[in-house]
Design a protein around this motif. Structure first.
Motif, PDB file in Angstrom:
ATOM      1  N   ILE A  30      -0.407  15.097  13.976  1.00 57.64           N
ATOM      2  CA  ILE A  30       0.098  14.398  12.787  1.00 57.64           C
ATOM      3  C   ILE A  30       0.259  12.906  13.032  1.00 57.64           C
ATOM      4  CG2 ILE A  30       1.308  16.433  11.864  1.00 57.64           C
ATOM      5  CD1 ILE A  30       3.945  14.847  12.674  1.00 57.64           C
ATOM      6  N   LEU A 197      -8.830  16.630   9.656  1.00 59.37           N
ATOM      7  CA  LEU A 197      -8.059  17.854   9.887  1.00 59.37           C
ATOM      8  C   LEU A 197      -6.800  17.488  10.654  1.00 59.37           C
ATOM      9  CD1 LEU A 197     -11.077  20.064  10.945  1.00 59.37           C
ATOM     10  CD2 LEU A 197      -9.671  20.412   8.898  1.00 59.37           C
ATOM     11  N   PRO A 200      -0.762  21.104  13.012  1.00 53.66           N
ATOM     12  CA  PRO A 200       0.703  21.066  12.975  1.00 53.66           C
ATOM     13  C   PRO A 200       1.260  20.801  14.374  1.00 53.66           C
ATOM     14  CG  PRO A 200      -0.053  23.333  12.934  1.00 53.66           C
ATOM     15  CD  PRO A 200      -1.298  22.480  12.891  1.00 53.66           C
ATOM     16  N   VAL A 227      -6.999  18.021  -0.858  1.00 49.51           N
ATOM     17  CA  VAL A 227      -6.089  18.483   0.190  1.00 49.51           C
ATOM     18  C   VAL A 227      -6.152  20.009   0.207  1.00 49.51           C
ATOM     19  CG1 VAL A 227      -3.726  18.503   1.073  1.00 49.51           C
ATOM     20  CG2 VAL A 227      -4.491  16.601  -0.353  1.00 49.51           C
ATOM     21  N   ASP A 228      -6.504  20.586   1.348  1.00 52.96           N
ATOM     22  CA  ASP A 228      -6.533  22.043   1.479  1.00 52.96           C
ATOM     23  C   ASP A 228      -5.662  22.460   2.649  1.00 52.96           C
ATOM     24  OD1 ASP A 228      -8.388  22.666  -0.596  1.00 52.96           O
ATOM     25  OD2 ASP A 228      -9.981  21.854   0.682  1.00 52.96           O
ATOM     26  N   ARG A 229      -4.879  23.517   2.396  1.00 53.05           N
ATOM     27  CA  ARG A 229      -4.133  24.111   3.508  1.00 53.05           C
ATOM     28  C   ARG A 229      -4.981  25.238   4.078  1.00 53.05           C
ATOM     29  NH1 ARG A 229       2.156  26.100   3.371  1.00 53.05           N
ATOM     30  NH2 ARG A 229       2.211  26.957   5.480  1.00 53.05           N
ATOM     31  N   ASP A 233      -2.065  26.643   9.408  1.00 57.93           N
ATOM     32  CA  ASP A 233      -1.364  25.463   8.895  1.00 57.93           C
ATOM     33  C   ASP A 233      -2.075  24.146   9.218  1.00 57.93           C
ATOM     34  OD1 ASP A 233       0.555  26.909   7.600  1.00 57.93           O
ATOM     35  OD2 ASP A 233       1.979  26.842   9.289  1.00 57.93           O
ATOM     36  N   LEU A 235      -4.169  21.138   7.913  1.00 60.21           N
ATOM     37  CA  LEU A 235      -4.429  20.459   6.634  1.00 60.21           C
ATOM     38  C   LEU A 235      -5.795  19.791   6.678  1.00 60.21           C
ATOM     39  CD1 LEU A 235      -1.109  18.618   5.689  1.00 60.21           C
ATOM     40  CD2 LEU A 235      -2.073  20.697   4.669  1.00 60.21           C
ATOM     41  N   HIS A 236      -6.548  19.953   5.600  1.00 56.47           N
ATOM     42  CA  HIS A 236      -7.834  19.252   5.493  1.00 56.47           C
ATOM     43  C   HIS A 236      -7.718  18.217   4.392  1.00 56.47           C
ATOM     44  CE1 HIS A 236     -12.442  19.308   4.683  1.00 56.47           C
ATOM     45  NE2 HIS A 236     -12.121  18.367   5.545  1.00 56.47           N
ATOM     46  N   LEU A 237      -7.761  16.960   4.785  1.00 54.80           N
ATOM     47  CA  LEU A 237      -7.656  15.851   3.834  1.00 54.80           C
ATOM     48  C   LEU A 237      -9.036  15.232   3.648  1.00 54.80           C
ATOM     49  CD1 LEU A 237      -4.478  14.059   5.299  1.00 54.80           C
ATOM     50  CD2 LEU A 237      -4.586  15.927   3.655  1.00 54.80           C
TER      51      LEU A 237
END
Ligand SMILES: NC(=O)c1ccc[n+]([C@@H]2O[C@H](COP(=O)([O-])OP(=O)(O)OC[C@H]3O[C@@H](n4cnc5c(N)ncnc54)[C@H](OP(=O)(O)O)[C@@H]3O)[C@@H](O)[C@H]2O)c1
Length: 242
Positions: A30, A197, A200, A227-229, A233, A235-237
């Motif tokens: 992150i 990607l 977490p 934005v896909d979860r 967990d 995240l694909h931005l």
């Protein structure tokens, strides 16, 4: 051996219609760290699987990495070659490099000695400066590694994209790290789209490569377009570069 592409560069066409679309595709903590040295193995494996799946889905004609990242794919020790002739500083396409996707690396000082001509079946293409030695070009031709030139002593990334489009038919190029080469493309305004990607995980290791490493300069504004979860967990931005 003569190059198959000996015609002079036409910078106007190269800069325009022949320049591929560049999608940066990366995975990070992150806080933007991209080296999994301190990450749990299971998370790294999950990221790798997801990353490779999206890499395939993006459908690039080529993927491009920096010299440091490409060095990880080299096999064995360097095997020197001695040039028996002077080589033209023009694109050389290996006989086995008829179709992509291509594995492209930027190696302005000819530091890479791959000893292989492909990565998982993707033919290797080196972006060189004209300063590299004839011995190095002899080594690349011996090993079946294609090359292009994009500058006298420094690499003009925009020119490199145009040559890749013209000589290898590349229309979409996935820019896949590390931070140094991503930072150079960003600073040059050459990234069209971003696929990021986020794992977490908080890393925080000082001095590690991050998604973009570049000298200080104006930040680049992005337009969020997805934005896909994903499983685990992740995240694909997806962003467009404005
Ligand atoms: N998490 C991910 O998705 C991901 C993806 C890829 C890589 N990685 C990791 O990232 C790390 C490497 O990152 P890095 O930033 O150290 O290295 P890098 O980006 O792979 O390579 C940096 C090198 O590329 C060349 N370069 C960069 N900008 C250039 C320009 N404008 N013109 C010409 N050459 C240029 C320079 O080579 P010279 O020094 O030869 O001039 C520079 O030292 C590795 O640990 C790798 O595993 C992570």
């Amino acid at each position: 051996m003569g190059g198959r592409f000996s015609r002079p560069l036409s910078s106007e066409r190269l800069e325009g219609e022949l320049k591929p679309r560049v999608i940066m595709h990366m995975g990070s903590s992150i806080d933007g760290r991209i080296v999994p040295e301190h990450w749990p193995d299971d998370l790294t494996e999950q990221l790798t699987e997801i990353y490779e799946g999206i890499h395939e889905a993006l459908g690039g004609d080529a993927w491009c990495v920096g010299r440091v990242t490409m060095a990880d794919f080299a096999e064995g020790e360097p095997i020197a070659a001695t040039a028996m002739q002077a080589y033209a500083r023009t694109t050389w396409k290996a006989p086995t490099a008829n179709a992509g996707p291509y594995a492209v690396a930027v190696d302005r000082y000819a530091k890479l000695h791959m000893n292989i001509d492909n990565i998982n079946g993707d033919p290797i293409v080196m972006i060189l400066s004209e300063d590299v030695s004839d011995d190095h070009l002899a080594e690349l031709q011996r090993d079946g590694i294609s090359y292009i030139f994009a500058g006298a002593s420094e690499i003009d990334l925009s020119l490199a994209l145009g040559v890749l489009g013209r000589d290898f038919g590349i229309r979409t190029l996935l820019l896949e790290g590390g931070g140094g080469i991503n930072g150079s493309f960003l600073a040059s305004g050459l990234i069209d789209e971003i696929s990021l990607l986020i794992l977490p995980i908080a890393d925080g290791s000082a001095g590690m490569p991050t998604t973009f490493d570049r000298p200080a300069g104006d930040a680049t504004r992005l337009l969020l377009k997805g934005v896909d979860r994903l499983p685990h967990d992740v995240l694909h931005l997806r962003y467009d570069v404005m």
